[in-house]
Design a protein around this motif. Structure first.
Motif, PDB file in Angstrom:
ATOM      1  N   LYS A 185    -102.589 -47.658   8.286  1.00 55.74           N
ATOM      2  CA  LYS A 185    -103.763 -47.657   9.176  1.00 55.74           C
ATOM      3  C   LYS A 185    -103.761 -46.395  10.051  1.00 55.74           C
ATOM      4  O   LYS A 185    -102.695 -45.889  10.412  1.00 55.74           O
ATOM      5  CB  LYS A 185    -103.753 -48.894  10.085  1.00 55.74           C
ATOM      6  N   THR A 186    -104.949 -45.931  10.392  1.00 56.21           N
ATOM      7  CA  THR A 186    -105.085 -44.793  11.305  1.00 56.21           C
ATOM      8  C   THR A 186    -105.326 -45.351  12.709  1.00 56.21           C
ATOM      9  O   THR A 186    -106.336 -46.027  12.942  1.00 56.21           O
ATOM     10  CB  THR A 186    -106.262 -43.893  10.870  1.00 56.21           C
ATOM     11  N   ILE A 187    -104.375 -45.088  13.607  1.00 53.65           N
ATOM     12  CA  ILE A 187    -104.415 -45.719  14.928  1.00 53.65           C
ATOM     13  C   ILE A 187    -104.364 -44.654  16.024  1.00 53.65           C
ATOM     14  O   ILE A 187    -103.480 -43.788  16.021  1.00 53.65           O
ATOM     15  CB  ILE A 187    -103.230 -46.701  15.096  1.00 53.65           C
ATOM     16  N   VAL A 188    -105.315 -44.734  16.945  1.00 56.45           N
ATOM     17  CA  VAL A 188    -105.346 -43.837  18.101  1.00 56.45           C
ATOM     18  C   VAL A 188    -104.664 -44.555  19.263  1.00 56.45           C
ATOM     19  O   VAL A 188    -104.990 -45.709  19.555  1.00 56.45           O
ATOM     20  CB  VAL A 188    -106.800 -43.509  18.506  1.00 56.45           C
ATOM     21  N   ILE A 189    -103.726 -43.873  19.917  1.00 56.08           N
ATOM     22  CA  ILE A 189    -103.009 -44.488  21.044  1.00 56.08           C
ATOM     23  C   ILE A 189    -103.086 -43.526  22.222  1.00 56.08           C
ATOM     24  O   ILE A 189    -102.571 -42.399  22.155  1.00 56.08           O
ATOM     25  CB  ILE A 189    -101.538 -44.776  20.668  1.00 56.08           C
ATOM     26  N   THR A 190    -103.745 -43.959  23.302  1.00 56.60           N
ATOM     27  CA  THR A 190    -103.814 -43.104  24.491  1.00 56.60           C
ATOM     28  C   THR A 190    -102.616 -43.405  25.408  1.00 56.60           C
ATOM     29  O   THR A 190    -102.000 -44.471  25.311  1.00 56.60           O
ATOM     30  CB  THR A 190    -105.127 -43.293  25.276  1.00 56.60           C
ATOM     31  N   GLY A 191    -102.298 -42.448  26.259  1.00 54.84           N
ATOM     32  CA  GLY A 191    -101.134 -42.615  27.135  1.00 54.84           C
ATOM     33  C   GLY A 191     -99.836 -42.519  26.356  1.00 54.84           C
ATOM     34  O   GLY A 191     -98.806 -43.069  26.773  1.00 54.84           O
ATOM     35  N   ALA A 192     -99.859 -41.783  25.248  1.00 56.23           N
ATOM     36  CA  ALA A 192     -98.738 -41.798  24.301  1.00 56.23           C
ATOM     37  C   ALA A 192     -97.572 -40.900  24.713  1.00 56.23           C
ATOM     38  O   ALA A 192     -96.561 -40.847  24.003  1.00 56.23           O
ATOM     39  CB  ALA A 192     -99.236 -41.405  22.912  1.00 56.23           C
ATOM     40  N   ALA A 193     -97.690 -40.186  25.850  1.00 54.45           N
ATOM     41  CA  ALA A 193     -96.589 -39.297  26.243  1.00 54.45           C
ATOM     42  C   ALA A 193     -95.524 -40.020  27.044  1.00 54.45           C
ATOM     43  O   ALA A 193     -94.461 -39.453  27.337  1.00 54.45           O
ATOM     44  CB  ALA A 193     -97.135 -38.115  27.052  1.00 54.45           C
ATOM     45  N   SER A 194     -95.758 -41.273  27.422  1.00 55.47           N
ATOM     46  CA  SER A 194     -94.814 -41.931  28.329  1.00 55.47           C
ATOM     47  C   SER A 194     -94.893 -43.450  28.180  1.00 55.47           C
ATOM     48  O   SER A 194     -95.914 -43.996  27.734  1.00 55.47           O
ATOM     49  CB  SER A 194     -95.171 -41.539  29.776  1.00 55.47           C
ATOM     50  N   GLY A 195     -93.839 -44.115  28.545  1.00 58.02           N
ATOM     51  CA  GLY A 195     -93.829 -45.562  28.728  1.00 58.02           C
ATOM     52  C   GLY A 195     -94.346 -46.376  27.554  1.00 58.02           C
ATOM     53  O   GLY A 195     -93.933 -46.195  26.405  1.00 58.02           O
ATOM     54  N   ILE A 196     -95.265 -47.288  27.856  1.00 56.96           N
ATOM     55  CA  ILE A 196     -95.753 -48.260  26.867  1.00 56.96           C
ATOM     56  C   ILE A 196     -96.485 -47.559  25.719  1.00 56.96           C
ATOM     57  O   ILE A 196     -96.310 -47.912  24.548  1.00 56.96           O
ATOM     58  CB  ILE A 196     -96.679 -49.291  27.566  1.00 56.96           C
ATOM     59  N   GLY A 197     -97.298 -46.553  26.055  1.00 51.25           N
ATOM     60  CA  GLY A 197     -98.028 -45.833  25.012  1.00 51.25           C
ATOM     61  C   GLY A 197     -97.082 -45.092  24.080  1.00 51.25           C
ATOM     62  O   GLY A 197     -97.266 -45.088  22.853  1.00 51.25           O
ATOM     63  N   GLN A 198     -96.056 -44.482  24.658  1.00 50.93           N
ATOM     64  CA  GLN A 198     -95.083 -43.741  23.841  1.00 50.93           C
ATOM     65  C   GLN A 198     -94.371 -44.692  22.873  1.00 50.93           C
ATOM     66  O   GLN A 198     -94.240 -44.413  21.679  1.00 50.93           O
ATOM     67  CB  GLN A 198     -94.067 -43.073  24.769  1.00 50.93           C
ATOM     68  N   ARG A 199     -93.932 -45.835  23.382  1.00 53.13           N
ATOM     69  CA  ARG A 199     -93.219 -46.801  22.536  1.00 53.13           C
ATOM     70  C   ARG A 199     -94.143 -47.373  21.458  1.00 53.13           C
ATOM     71  O   ARG A 199     -93.732 -47.578  20.320  1.00 53.13           O
ATOM     72  CB  ARG A 199     -92.624 -47.928  23.404  1.00 53.13           C
ATOM     73  N   THR A 200     -95.406 -47.589  21.832  1.00 52.80           N
ATOM     74  CA  THR A 200     -96.371 -48.113  20.854  1.00 52.80           C
ATOM     75  C   THR A 200     -96.575 -47.087  19.735  1.00 52.80           C
ATOM     76  O   THR A 200     -96.626 -47.454  18.552  1.00 52.80           O
ATOM     77  CB  THR A 200     -97.717 -48.437  21.549  1.00 52.80           C
ATOM     78  N   ALA A 201     -96.655 -45.817  20.107  1.00 52.22           N
ATOM     79  CA  ALA A 201     -96.836 -44.755  19.107  1.00 52.22           C
ATOM     80  C   ALA A 201     -95.616 -44.678  18.183  1.00 52.22           C
ATOM     81  O   ALA A 201     -95.747 -44.580  16.957  1.00 52.22           O
ATOM     82  CB  ALA A 201     -97.075 -43.416  19.794  1.00 52.22           C
ATOM     83  N   GLU A 202     -94.418 -44.754  18.770  1.00 53.65           N
ATOM     84  CA  GLU A 202     -93.198 -44.678  17.946  1.00 53.65           C
ATOM     85  C   GLU A 202     -93.128 -45.852  16.970  1.00 53.65           C
ATOM     86  O   GLU A 202     -92.839 -45.683  15.787  1.00 53.65           O
ATOM     87  CB  GLU A 202     -91.948 -44.717  18.843  1.00 53.65           C
ATOM     88  N   LEU A 203     -93.404 -47.054  17.486  1.00 56.46           N
ATOM     89  CA  LEU A 203     -93.317 -48.242  16.629  1.00 56.46           C
ATOM     90  C   LEU A 203     -94.376 -48.194  15.530  1.00 56.46           C
ATOM     91  O   LEU A 203     -94.096 -48.521  14.366  1.00 56.46           O
ATOM     92  CB  LEU A 203     -93.479 -49.508  17.489  1.00 56.46           C
ATOM     93  N   ALA A 204     -95.588 -47.766  15.889  1.00 57.52           N
ATOM     94  CA  ALA A 204     -96.662 -47.686  14.890  1.00 57.52           C
ATOM     95  C   ALA A 204     -96.262 -46.711  13.781  1.00 57.52           C
ATOM     96  O   ALA A 204     -96.451 -46.999  12.586  1.00 57.52           O
ATOM     97  CB  ALA A 204     -97.963 -47.238  15.556  1.00 57.52           C
TER      98      ALA A 204
END
Ligand SMILES: NC(=O)c1ccc[n+]([C@@H]2O[C@H](COP(=O)([O-])OP(=O)(O)OC[C@H]3O[C@@H](n4cnc5c(N)ncnc54)[C@H](O)[C@@H]3O)[C@@H](O)[C@H]2O)c1
Length: 261
Positions: free
Chosen positions: A5-24
């Motif tokens: 899937k193609t997923i856009v994640i904002t706030g991806a440089a830190s915290g919850i967004g970063q972890r969500t991006a890594e896991l995705a």
């Protein structure tokens, strides 16, 4: 679940967004990681964007590919900088981005908004929340804040109350609903990320410590990311317009106190 899937994640440089991006990315998604700051360890495609202005949101929407499966709105401010920037990023910019990206989201796609236990009061403050959500587009936020007398210290909880209310409404907005795009929210309790120190300054140590004590510990980004991605997945196909607490039981405890059960 989200492989391919193609997923856009904002706030991806830190915290919850970063972890969500890594896991995705670990789970095989093609990640578009968005932030105003460059991430220390980039994941997927990084796009720099300032989500506090209409120009920043429009430029990002143009730079993203034509076909997306999901948008995770994670970027947020703590309220420390005042009501105007906080409402701009946490609500009006987030909503503008979601609405602009709706045509790029495939049928059956998903929008996931990271709200907060801080938005718990949306029902109690419904008239104010409705008035602020009813302001269309990406308004002059300074004007909106002045007209509605939103105090700087209220900026964060108000922004999350608006986000929860809008999530419920957006699930039934034609631009999403008619194309089977689900819109949901995840509401964390206190999570150990850089923003938590700012919450301590804005809300005070006593409030943050009491929230943590009610459930035994603060959350971590790892506790939140899986629920965000679950809501992006087809396994969540019948979940729409929901606000899911991911807080170790904090909302249940606050509900018991406020509602008296
Ligand atoms: N950490 C907590 O205790 C907690 C609790 C409840 C909800 N939340 C929510 O979770 C979300 C993520 O917070 P976090 O804990 O990971 O905090 P964080 O500060 O680690 O991450 C927030 C990210 O948003 C980005 N951002 C801020 N303003 C931006 C803008 N104008 N344009 C683009 N990016 C911008 C920041 O650069 C940062 O990378 C926020 O919406 C926050 O309100 C956090």
């Amino acid at each position: 679940m989200i492989f391919g899937k193609t997923i856009v994640i904002t706030g991806a440089a830190s915290g919850i967004g970063q972890r969500t991006a890594e896991l995705a990315a670990d789970l095989g998604a093609d990640v578009y990681a968005v932030d105003m700051n460059a991430p220390a360890t980039p994941v997927g495609h990084f796009l720099q964007a300032d989500l506090s202005t209409q120009e920043g949101v429009s430029a990002l929407a143009q730079a993203l590919p034509a076909r997306l499966d999901a948008l995770c709105n994670v970027a947020g401010l703590s309220g420390q900088s005042g009501a105007v920037p906080t409402l701009s990023v946490n609500f009006y910019g987030l909503r503008a981005l979601s609405q602009l990206l709706a045509p790029k989201l495939r049928e059956g796609g998903a929008v996931v908004n990271v709200a907060s236990i801080a938005g718990f009061g949306w029902r109690a403050n419904l008239d104010r929340a409705k008035a602020l959500v009813d302001v269309p587009g990406f308004p002059d936020v300074a004007e909106v804040v002045a007209e509605n007398d939103v105090k700087d210290e209220e900026g964060y909880p108000v922004s999350k109350e608006l986000l929860v209310l809008w999530t419920l409404r957006a699930a039934h907005e034609a631009r999403f609903k008619d194309r089977g795009i689900r819109v949901n929210a995840v509401s964390p309790g206190p999570v150990e990320t850089p923003i938590l120190e700012q919450f301590r300054e804005v809300l005070g140590d006593a409030r943050v410590n009491s929230d943590i004590e009610r459930v035994g510990r603060a959350g971590t980004s790892q506790d939140i990311a899986p629920t965000i991605l679950f809501l992006c997945s087809d396994a969540a196909r019948w979940i729409n317009g929901a606000n899911i607490p991911v807080d170790g039981g904090l909302e249940a405890s606050v509900s018991a106190e406020v509602l008296g059960f």
